[in-house]
Write a protein that holds these residues in place. Structure first.
Motif, PDB file in Angstrom:
ATOM      1  N   LEU A  86      52.024  17.554  20.017  1.00 31.23           N
ATOM      2  CA  LEU A  86      51.269  18.416  19.112  1.00 31.23           C
ATOM      3  C   LEU A  86      52.125  19.584  18.628  1.00 31.23           C
ATOM      4  CD1 LEU A  86      47.858  18.529  21.033  1.00 31.23           C
ATOM      5  CD2 LEU A  86      48.308  17.384  18.843  1.00 31.23           C
ATOM      6  N   ARG A  87      52.918  20.121  19.553  1.00 29.54           N
ATOM      7  CA  ARG A  87      53.783  21.263  19.214  1.00 29.54           C
ATOM      8  C   ARG A  87      54.780  20.894  18.128  1.00 29.54           C
ATOM      9  NH1 ARG A  87      57.315  23.860  17.720  1.00 29.54           N
ATOM     10  NH2 ARG A  87      58.544  25.499  18.707  1.00 29.54           N
ATOM     11  N   GLY A 109      40.151  19.310   6.946  1.00 26.08           N
ATOM     12  CA  GLY A 109      41.354  18.878   6.249  1.00 26.08           C
ATOM     13  C   GLY A 109      42.629  19.112   7.030  1.00 26.08           C
ATOM     14  N   ASP A 110      43.740  19.269   6.286  1.00 25.82           N
ATOM     15  CA  ASP A 110      45.056  19.401   6.911  1.00 25.82           C
ATOM     16  C   ASP A 110      45.159  20.631   7.791  1.00 25.82           C
ATOM     17  OD1 ASP A 110      45.923  17.100   5.718  1.00 25.82           O
ATOM     18  OD2 ASP A 110      46.791  18.111   3.979  1.00 25.82           O
ATOM     19  N   VAL A 111      44.445  21.702   7.441  1.00 20.46           N
ATOM     20  CA  VAL A 111      44.518  22.936   8.232  1.00 20.46           C
ATOM     21  C   VAL A 111      44.007  22.696   9.642  1.00 20.46           C
ATOM     22  CG1 VAL A 111      43.733  25.321   8.407  1.00 20.46           C
ATOM     23  CG2 VAL A 111      44.226  24.327   6.159  1.00 20.46           C
ATOM     24  N   ALA A 112      42.903  21.960   9.758  1.00 29.17           N
ATOM     25  CA  ALA A 112      42.304  21.716  11.067  1.00 29.17           C
ATOM     26  C   ALA A 112      43.126  20.756  11.907  1.00 29.17           C
ATOM     27  CB  ALA A 112      40.878  21.176  10.898  1.00 29.17           C
ATOM     28  N   LYS A 113      44.028  20.001  11.288  1.00 34.15           N
ATOM     29  CA  LYS A 113      44.861  19.064  12.034  1.00 34.15           C
ATOM     30  C   LYS A 113      45.941  19.763  12.842  1.00 34.15           C
ATOM     31  CE  LYS A 113      44.371  15.140   8.850  1.00 34.15           C
ATOM     32  NZ  LYS A 113      45.112  14.217   7.957  1.00 34.15           N
ATOM     33  N   VAL A 114      46.257  21.000  12.489  1.00 35.33           N
ATOM     34  CA  VAL A 114      47.313  21.739  13.187  1.00 35.33           C
ATOM     35  C   VAL A 114      46.699  22.394  14.418  1.00 35.33           C
ATOM     36  CG1 VAL A 114      49.066  23.536  13.016  1.00 35.33           C
ATOM     37  CG2 VAL A 114      48.487  22.159  11.009  1.00 35.33           C
ATOM     38  N   LEU A 115      46.958  21.816  15.585  1.00 33.25           N
ATOM     39  CA  LEU A 115      46.367  22.317  16.828  1.00 33.25           C
ATOM     40  C   LEU A 115      47.291  23.275  17.559  1.00 33.25           C
ATOM     41  CD1 LEU A 115      44.757  19.011  18.173  1.00 33.25           C
ATOM     42  CD2 LEU A 115      43.786  20.729  16.633  1.00 33.25           C
ATOM     43  N   VAL A 116      48.593  23.155  17.341  1.00 32.55           N
ATOM     44  CA  VAL A 116      49.566  24.057  17.955  1.00 32.55           C
ATOM     45  C   VAL A 116      50.525  24.512  16.866  1.00 32.55           C
ATOM     46  CG1 VAL A 116      51.407  24.320  19.654  1.00 32.55           C
ATOM     47  CG2 VAL A 116      49.424  22.898  20.199  1.00 32.55           C
ATOM     48  N   GLN A 117      50.639  25.831  16.671  1.00 30.38           N
ATOM     49  CA  GLN A 117      51.492  26.373  15.615  1.00 30.38           C
ATOM     50  C   GLN A 117      52.005  27.732  16.078  1.00 30.38           C
ATOM     51  OE1 GLN A 117      53.118  28.367  12.598  1.00 30.38           O
ATOM     52  NE2 GLN A 117      50.976  28.974  12.683  1.00 30.38           N
ATOM     53  N   ASP A 118      53.281  27.787  16.445  1.00 29.91           N
ATOM     54  CA  ASP A 118      53.816  29.029  17.013  1.00 29.91           C
ATOM     55  C   ASP A 118      54.476  29.920  15.967  1.00 29.91           C
ATOM     56  OD1 ASP A 118      56.063  27.590  16.447  1.00 29.91           O
ATOM     57  OD2 ASP A 118      56.900  27.638  18.465  1.00 29.91           O
ATOM     58  N   ALA A 151      53.513  23.735   8.021  1.00 28.29           N
ATOM     59  CA  ALA A 151      52.077  23.699   8.268  1.00 28.29           C
ATOM     60  C   ALA A 151      51.385  24.651   7.294  1.00 28.29           C
ATOM     61  CB  ALA A 151      51.784  24.118   9.713  1.00 28.29           C
ATOM     62  N   PRO A 152      50.120  24.398   6.969  1.00 27.87           N
ATOM     63  CA  PRO A 152      49.403  25.308   6.059  1.00 27.87           C
ATOM     64  C   PRO A 152      49.429  26.761   6.541  1.00 27.87           C
ATOM     65  CG  PRO A 152      48.141  23.298   6.395  1.00 27.87           C
ATOM     66  CD  PRO A 152      49.287  23.237   7.352  1.00 27.87           C
ATOM     67  N   GLN A 153      49.359  26.945   7.854  1.00 26.68           N
ATOM     68  CA  GLN A 153      49.411  28.297   8.384  1.00 26.68           C
ATOM     69  C   GLN A 153      50.758  28.964   8.102  1.00 26.68           C
ATOM     70  OE1 GLN A 153      48.345  25.616   9.933  1.00 26.68           O
ATOM     71  NE2 GLN A 153      46.377  26.007  10.919  1.00 26.68           N
TER      72      GLN A 153
END
Length: 407
Positions: free
Chosen positions: A91-92, A104-113, A326-328
């Motif tokens: 996930l990382r 959508g794609d935003v919710a798919k990112v579970l780990v974003q450092d 990632a979107p974030q």
């Protein structure tokens, strides 16, 4: 945030952000991970803190191997051939096929450092260099005023005026200027509030101030964008560079020395201000729209891809810029870019405010009442003034000042 530094260097709008390791520098020797069972070592952590490039393939590649893993019924067997740590590493490094029912794609990112890198840059280089840029600009203008003094009308005022800017022109200018000042102040409160307001005035006051700053910033931004369009349409044809600008630069615009170079409605210095406002203001507006509508307008991945295709990073000795964002991360980069460009434009506008107020006698009236003294017009914009006289919109000044001959 190494890839942010890359793009800032390439676009020539970066502030000095400290040293960053390049692809041509010697790689740090890989530490012995036998004592940690292949996990991160203290040397890895220290190297990252020093900004050195660390090969993390020992982590990014350790995401489970269903083909060679022991079965779940055997010793050390795992379901699907991957343990929980393997799953979280996958996930990382975005190596999993995540499915979500909504978001959508935003919710798919579970780990974003990336948020930590964003915060570190925001609290460190951005606030430090941005703050010093503004303070340094104010200090420079104060010293310049003490040494140069106010630029006076050499022949004095005639008492007769000519129309410099019509009412709609002044409205457009003040719409843009007033909205930018509000945006600058609320933006600075948002960035520096926790550092300088909360510790001395109180956290509750700071929280209330930032709440209202957010509402003002988000809504006044529309006025700024409208003003930007109006100013561009009204004055773009007056701000096309021409050879008169070379004379203006050669004579330092009359700011240094006693000569006053010829100019049309806008001189070279005003053209620099105009194009700075239009280009930097547009960049601020586009990144601001991205922040107003998060995850809808993603700017950096596509931009980085174009820059990589042109081979620009390699020309300055850097690795290709990342294009899998990632979107974030897009939002984090947009916020930092928004702030950096805003700091640059704020410094330019401080100089503009100085010359239009205390720096030059008679300059404020141009955007105040719209009427300027004829001697002021003849001294600073002689060609424009001659054109007015030819149209019978101005009379010759009673005491003409000496100016450089017009072409």
């Amino acid at each position: 945030m190494r890839y942010l530094v890359h793009v800032l260097l390439i676009l020539m709008l970066a502030l000095p952000l400290g040293t960053t390791a390049t692809a041509q520098e010697t790689e740090t020797a890989q530490p012995d991970r036998s004592a940690t069972g292949g996990a991160t070592t203290l040397e890895d952590i220290l190297a990252r803190q020093r900004g050195e490039k660390v090969d993390d393939s020992y982590r990014s590649g350790n995401i489970g191997d269903p083909d060679s893993a022991a079965g779940i019924a055997q010793q050390l067997g795992t379901l699907g051939g991957a343990s929980d740590p393997d799953l979280w590493r996958a996930l990382r490094y975005n190596e999993t096929d995540v499915k979500v029912s909504a978001g959508g794609d935003v919710a798919k990112v579970l780990v974003q450092d990336g948020g930590m890198r964003w915060w570190t840059f925001r609290e460190g280089p951005l606030a430090t260099y941005g703050g010093w840029l503004l303070l340094g600009t104010l200090a420079f203008l104060a010293v310049f005023f003490l040494l140069r003094g106010r630029i006076r009308i050499d022949a004095g005022k005639t008492g007769h005026t000519v129309t410099r800017f019509a009412g709609f022109e002044r409205f457009s200018h003040w719409l843009l200027a007033g909205s930018f000042i509000l945006l600058a102040l609320t933006g600075l409160c948002t960035l520096f509030g926790r550092m300088f307001i909360a510790p001395y005035i109180g956290k509750e006051f700071n929280a209330t101030l930032l709440t209202y700053s957010k509402y003002i910033h988000n809504n006044v931004s529309w006025a700024f964008m409208v003003g930007l369009v109006l100013v561009f349409v009204l004055w773009v044809w007056h701000n096309i560079p021409n050879r008169l600008d070379l004379i203006w630069f050669k004579q330092a615009g009359g700011i240094i020395g006693k000569s006053h170079p010829p100019a049309k409605k806008f001189n070279a210095g005003q053209k620099i201000i105009f194009w700075s406002v239009i280009l930097l203001g547009t960049s601020i507006a586009v990144s601001g729209l991205s922040l107003l509508f998060p995850f809808e307008l993603q700017l950096f991945a596509k931009t980085f891809s174009v820059i990589n295709d042109l081979g620009l990073p390699g020309l300055v000795g850097y690795d290709p810029l990342p294009t899998a964002l990632a979107p974030q991360e897009e939002m984090q980069l947009a916020q930092l870019w928004h702030a950096i460009v805003s700091f640059v434009l704020m410094a330019i506008i401080l100089a503009h405010i100085y010359i239009g107020s205390v720096g030059m006698e008679g300059a404020f009236e141009a955007m105040g009442s719209g009427e300027v003294d004829e001697n002021w017009a003849e001294q600073h914009h002689s060609i424009w003034y001659e054109e007015l006289k030819e149209k019978n919109e101005a009379t010759a000044p009673k005491t003409a000042s000496k100016t450089a001959p017009a072409e």
